[in-house]
Write a protein that holds these residues in place. Structure first.
Motif, mmCIF file in Angstrom:
data_model
loop_
_atom_site.group_PDB
_atom_site.id
_atom_site.type_symbol
_atom_site.label_atom_id
_atom_site.label_comp_id
_atom_site.label_asym_id
_atom_site.label_seq_id
_atom_site.Cartn_x
_atom_site.Cartn_y
_atom_site.Cartn_z
ATOM 1 N N CYS A 1 0.912 -1.095 0.298
ATOM 2 C CA CYS A 1 -0.111 0.149 -0.096
ATOM 3 C C CYS A 1 0.960 1.357 0.133
ATOM 4 C CB CYS A 1 -1.007 -0.113 1.217
ATOM 5 S SG CYS A 1 -0.099 0.340 2.737
ATOM 6 N N PRO A 2 0.517 2.445 -0.501
ATOM 7 C CA PRO A 2 1.164 3.680 -0.326
ATOM 8 C C PRO A 2 1.180 4.011 1.314
ATOM 9 C CG PRO A 2 -1.233 4.057 -1.196
ATOM 10 C CD PRO A 2 -0.969 2.468 -1.200
ATOM 11 N N VAL A 3 2.281 3.787 1.744
ATOM 12 C CA VAL A 3 2.299 3.952 3.288
ATOM 13 C C VAL A 3 1.789 5.701 3.790
ATOM 14 C CG1 VAL A 3 3.618 1.930 3.823
ATOM 15 C CG2 VAL A 3 4.750 4.257 3.332
ATOM 16 N N GLU A 4 2.418 6.389 3.141
ATOM 17 C CA GLU A 4 2.084 7.745 3.596
ATOM 18 C C GLU A 4 0.733 8.165 3.530
ATOM 19 O OE1 GLU A 4 4.056 10.057 4.912
ATOM 20 O OE2 GLU A 4 6.115 9.219 4.164
ATOM 21 N N ALA A 5 0.121 7.756 2.291
ATOM 22 C CA ALA A 5 -1.422 8.152 2.008
ATOM 23 C C ALA A 5 -2.179 7.245 3.081
ATOM 24 C CB ALA A 5 -1.744 7.818 0.569
ATOM 25 N N THR A 6 -1.714 6.026 3.144
ATOM 26 C CA THR A 6 -2.665 4.935 4.291
ATOM 27 C C THR A 6 -2.376 5.486 5.393
ATOM 28 O OG1 THR A 6 -1.857 3.185 2.921
ATOM 29 C CG2 THR A 6 -2.863 2.655 5.030
ATOM 30 N N ALA A 7 -1.382 6.150 5.933
ATOM 31 C CA ALA A 7 -1.348 6.603 7.478
ATOM 32 C C ALA A 7 -2.259 7.907 7.702
ATOM 33 C CB ALA A 7 0.371 7.124 7.563
ATOM 34 N N ARG A 8 -2.215 8.662 6.417
ATOM 35 C CA ARG A 8 -3.292 9.955 6.533
ATOM 36 C C ARG A 8 -4.744 9.319 6.670
ATOM 37 N NH1 ARG A 8 0.358 12.060 2.747
ATOM 38 N NH2 ARG A 8 -1.049 11.261 0.878
ATOM 39 N N LEU A 9 -4.783 8.252 5.907
ATOM 40 C CA LEU A 9 -6.336 7.719 6.022
ATOM 41 C C LEU A 9 -6.708 7.065 7.649
ATOM 42 C CD1 LEU A 9 -6.775 5.837 2.735
ATOM 43 C CD2 LEU A 9 -8.086 7.955 3.287
ATOM 44 N N VAL A 10 -5.636 6.535 8.157
ATOM 45 C CA VAL A 10 -5.775 6.015 9.581
ATOM 46 C C VAL A 10 -6.067 6.885 10.410
ATOM 47 C CG1 VAL A 10 -4.957 4.391 11.212
ATOM 48 C CG2 VAL A 10 -4.697 3.897 8.841
ATOM 49 N N LEU A 11 -5.163 8.211 10.454
ATOM 50 C CA LEU A 11 -5.273 9.234 11.341
ATOM 51 C C LEU A 11 -6.510 9.767 10.950
ATOM 52 C CD1 LEU A 11 -1.726 10.697 10.988
ATOM 53 C CD2 LEU A 11 -2.669 9.502 13.063
ATOM 54 N N ALA A 12 -7.126 9.887 9.794
ATOM 55 C CA ALA A 12 -8.705 10.478 9.559
ATOM 56 C C ALA A 12 -9.694 10.042 10.261
ATOM 57 C CB ALA A 12 -8.780 10.692 8.209
ATOM 58 N N MET A 13 -9.401 8.456 10.308
ATOM 59 C CA MET A 13 -10.364 7.584 10.769
ATOM 60 C C MET A 13 -10.412 7.715 12.341
ATOM 61 S SD MET A 13 -10.691 3.947 8.952
ATOM 62 C CE MET A 13 -9.022 3.644 8.856
ATOM 63 N N ILE A 14 -9.098 7.848 13.078
ATOM 64 C CA ILE A 14 -9.025 8.037 14.335
ATOM 65 C C ILE A 14 -9.726 9.490 14.722
ATOM 66 C CG2 ILE A 14 -7.413 8.438 16.289
ATOM 67 C CD1 ILE A 14 -5.636 6.539 14.630
ATOM 68 N N GLY A 15 -9.141 10.445 14.177
ATOM 69 C CA GLY A 15 -9.852 11.887 14.168
ATOM 70 C C GLY A 15 -11.503 11.911 14.172
ATOM 71 N N ALA A 16 -11.990 10.963 13.212
ATOM 72 C CA ALA A 16 -13.655 11.043 13.212
ATOM 73 C C ALA A 16 -14.148 10.325 14.442
ATOM 74 C CB ALA A 16 -13.820 10.178 11.850
ATOM 75 N N HIS B 1 -11.923 1.649 19.169
ATOM 76 C CA HIS B 1 -10.531 1.023 18.971
ATOM 77 C C HIS B 1 -10.873 -0.283 18.211
ATOM 78 C CE1 HIS B 1 -7.694 -2.215 20.171
ATOM 79 N NE2 HIS B 1 -6.977 -1.427 19.423
ATOM 80 N N VAL B 2 -11.799 -0.997 18.297
ATOM 81 C CA VAL B 2 -12.246 -2.154 17.509
ATOM 82 C C VAL B 2 -12.716 -1.780 16.133
ATOM 83 C CG1 VAL B 2 -13.946 -3.921 17.008
ATOM 84 C CG2 VAL B 2 -13.089 -3.530 19.564
ATOM 85 N N LEU B 3 -13.525 -0.513 16.139
ATOM 86 C CA LEU B 3 -14.094 -0.002 14.699
ATOM 87 C C LEU B 3 -12.826 0.261 13.863
ATOM 88 C CD1 LEU B 3 -16.398 0.754 13.075
ATOM 89 C CD2 LEU B 3 -16.246 3.068 13.945
ATOM 90 N N VAL B 4 -12.138 1.091 14.460
ATOM 91 C CA VAL B 4 -10.692 1.648 13.377
ATOM 92 C C VAL B 4 -9.952 0.676 13.296
ATOM 93 C CG1 VAL B 4 -8.880 3.431 13.288
ATOM 94 C CG2 VAL B 4 -11.287 3.830 14.382
ATOM 95 N N THR B 5 -9.448 -0.178 14.220
ATOM 96 C CA THR B 5 -8.249 -1.001 13.941
ATOM 97 C C THR B 5 -8.598 -2.312 13.281
ATOM 98 O OG1 THR B 5 -7.676 -0.718 16.261
ATOM 99 C CG2 THR B 5 -6.998 -2.760 15.111
ATOM 100 N N ALA B 6 -9.873 -2.749 13.421
ATOM 101 C CA ALA B 6 -10.264 -4.006 12.790
ATOM 102 C C ALA B 6 -10.469 -3.479 11.007
ATOM 103 C CB ALA B 6 -11.769 -4.448 13.165
ATOM 104 N N PHE B 7 -11.227 -2.326 10.922
ATOM 105 C CA PHE B 7 -11.207 -2.082 9.468
ATOM 106 C C PHE B 7 -9.830 -1.705 8.862
ATOM 107 C CE2 PHE B 7 -11.854 1.226 6.093
ATOM 108 C CZ PHE B 7 -12.802 0.928 5.544
ATOM 109 N N THR B 8 -9.001 -0.986 9.664
ATOM 110 C CA THR B 8 -7.744 -1.021 8.963
ATOM 111 C C THR B 8 -6.952 -2.287 8.660
ATOM 112 O OG1 THR B 8 -7.577 1.208 10.035
ATOM 113 C CG2 THR B 8 -5.515 0.244 9.284
#
Length: 218
Positions: free
Chosen positions: A153-168, A184-191
């Motif tokens: 995966c494009p790690v930089e872009a993926t990191a931004r997506l994960v941080l956006a999910m956490i922020g949401a 935690h379950v929602l964001v981690t499992a999805f990612t």
């Protein structure tokens, strides 16, 4: 007004600065960063407003210092609680949980709101202060893909997506619409599923606290 005793002027200033940042931490738990005023901070720290301005010229400078302290605390905690032999999936799970706990402990407005209140220069400085957390997440994703644990995966872009999910999760957490555990379950499992991690490992990562996950050897 409480006095701060210290053997030197430098030590006195360091103690006062620490009291000020502790005051910010206390206030964020009850009214959020966006609602804090310099008057509030001075009162909580037990100093005059004039004295506060001797340490921080404005609210932006104060929030930047507080954010830097919180970021360093996050990175230190991550390093201390996660041994190097933890898998990338376990590290990502811990990263998400620690971030969510930080949001719950120190509620803050969304990035766009903070940028509007601080101004573009201060907002950029704030982004620079939190960059170590993003680099940490990028390293987790990079290690996971390099080791074959995650799909490419494009790690930089993926990191931004994960941080956006956490922020949401900020508003649901602050308004008690969700819990840290559920978020935690929602964001981690999805990612992890998106990264191609098998379902058994996903369930294991979201069901065990980060501290205990690292005690288990596969």
């Amino acid at each position: 007004m409480p006095k701060i005793s210290a053997p030197t002027i430098a030590a006195h200033r360091a103690q006062t600065r620490e009291r000020i940042l502790e005051a910010v931490a206390t206030l964020t738990r009850t009214q959020g960063i966006d609602g804090i005023s310099m008057t509030d901070v001075a009162a909580e720290a037990g100093i005059t407003r004039t004295a506060l301005y001797n340490y921080f010229p404005d609210k932006a400078a104060l929030l930047l210092a507080f954010t830097e302290q919180v970021t360093h605390g996050f990175v230190d905690r991550y390093s201390q609680e996660l041994p190097g032999d933890a898998t990338a999936a376990e590290r990502l799970s811990a990263f998400v949980r620690f971030q969510l706990e930080g949001i719950a402990e120190h509620p803050h407005p969304a990035a766009a709101e903070l940028g509007a209140s601080l101004g573009p220069d201060a907002y950029q400085a704030l982004a620079d202060h939190v960059a170590p957390m993003q680099r940490l997440l990028v390293r987790i994703l990079h290690d996971g893909t390099e080791g074959g644990e995650f799909r490419e995966c494009p790690v930089e872009a993926t990191a931004r997506l994960v941080l956006a999910m956490i922020g949401a999760q900020r508003v649901p957490l602050v308004s008690d619409e969700t819990t840290i555990a559920d978020a935690h379950v929602l964001v981690t499992a999805f990612t992890l599923r998106a990264l191609g991690v098998d379902e058994e490992k996903v369930r294991r990562c979201v069901s065990e606290p980060p501290q205990k996950v690292t005690e288990r050897q596969d």
